[in-house]
Design a protein around this motif. Structure first.
Motif: not given
Length: 369
Positions: A92-98
């Motif tokens: 989720l961090v890879a998809l939506y984070g910076t």
């Protein structure tokens, strides 16, 4: 760089032994997690550019992630749940984070950090308020796997009417954690707890993505395939134990028992085929319609659930009362698998998927992938 699948498969017995010893007191599999960390399981989900293998964060890594989660599930479903949450949070961090957030996650994971994904609200739903000091949290999370062992958790919080945000929170000794899984009959080793985050303040940089990203389709539904992969490992292990214990008792030659063995093998293969299909579609966002992906993965989730319940019934009928004796590893795995398979709204999920495919065919992923 390749993943040591053979080494992971070889440590199944030690993971299983620890899970059995820990079950009675609902203890967390600390030794097993350390073993997986040494093998590179926790870092495997990171992108290759950040020192990982792309398991879960890059399309080519789907097959490797499926096999890795499956092997962990064969050894310990509780540990598999913790690893699955870790992978989900990173994805989720890879998809939506910076890029900066993902790089920070990678640095922490290489340093040994365990991430968690906690989305189920506690008695007081988690909400966030903007203050002069930053973002202040109120409320908590329930059914938080690894509550006392997760280094950093990706949580969902209400930011207003019908607005949900994701944010990363650091977990430390000062967090109030209450046992939330002690009453569960299965998955007692997952370290499930209720975590009160009231009063915690984080910087705006802790926010991941935009409002509504967590529920964005098809990712919201598609991510279920990773849980299926862990459950698949448990189903395969039950099938192997059924065959092994019947053979050890000299009962494997009975036609009735042979029929159960055959049906258990079919159940395990069914779970594998549906999980693989779901994984191929879930990682093919650019080739398939979002509705096709979500509906197919939802059907797969129910198919794996059905296969798991059938495997449990076959093992209980095949082994008889010995399957209910606590010193038989089968008894714990059955409890763990039955608990792990419980997912919300199965009837609604089935009807929605059926409605979607009533007027269109199911997508056909490339089976050579």
């Amino acid at each position: 760089m390749t993943f040591p699948f053979d080494a992971l498969a070889a440590c199944r017995a030690e993971l299983e032994d620890e899970a059995t010893v820990n079950d009675a007191r609902a203890a967390f599999p600390t030794a097993g997690l350390d073993r997986l960390r040494q093998l590179g399981v926790l870092a495997a989900a990171l992108p290759q550019t950040l020192g990982g293998l792309g398991f879960g964060t890059e399309p080519h890594g789907a097959a490797g992630l499926l096999h890795m989660l499956r092997l962990v599930g064969q050894g310990s479903l509780a540990l598999g749940r913790v690893v699955e949450g870790h992978v989900n949070a990173i994805r989720l961090v890879a998809l939506y984070g910076t890029p900066e957030q993902l790089a920070h996650v990678a640095a922490e994971v290489h340093d040994g950090a365990l991430y968690g994904l906690w989305v189920t609200d506690g008695a007081t739903p988690l909400r966030m308020d903007q203050t002069a000091r930053g973002i202040t949290l109120h409320g908590g999370k329930a059914f938080a796997s690894g509550a006392r062992h997760v280094t950093r958790a990706l949580v969902t919080a209400r930011a207003g009417q019908d607005v949900t945000r994701m944010l990363l929170v650091a977990m430390g000794a000062g967090r109030a954690v209450h046992d939330g899984g002690g009453g569960l009959t299965g998955m007692r080793g997952a370290g499930t707890g209720q975590c009160d985050l009231t009063g915690m303040t984080v910087l705006p940089s802790a926010l991941v993505g935009q409002a509504g990203d967590y529920l964005r389709q098809p990712e919201f539904s598609a991510g279920a395939w990773r849980g299926m992969a862990v459950a698949l490992g448990g189903i395969e292990r039950l099938s192997a134990l059924l065959r092994g214990q019947l053979a050890a008792r000299g009962r494997a030659g009975s036609p009735a028992q042979q029929a159960r063995i055959g049906m258990a093998l079919i159940a395990a293969e069914t779970a594998l085929l549906w999980t693989r299909r779901a994984a191929l579609l879930a990682t093919g966002h650019d080739r398939f319609a979002a509705g096709d992906i979500s509906a197919t993965v939802n059907l797969a989730r129910l198919a794996v659930e059905r296969a798991g319940l059938e495997a449990i019934e076959l093992v209980e009928r095949g082994l008889g009362l010995s399957a209910f004796v606590r010193d038989n590893v089968v008894e714990r795995i059955i409890r763990d698998l039955a608990t792990y398979l419980r997912q919300p709204a199965p009837d609604e999920t089935l009807c929605e998927a059926a409605a979607w495919f009533t007027q269109r065919d199911m997508p056909q992923p490339d089976i050579r992938a």
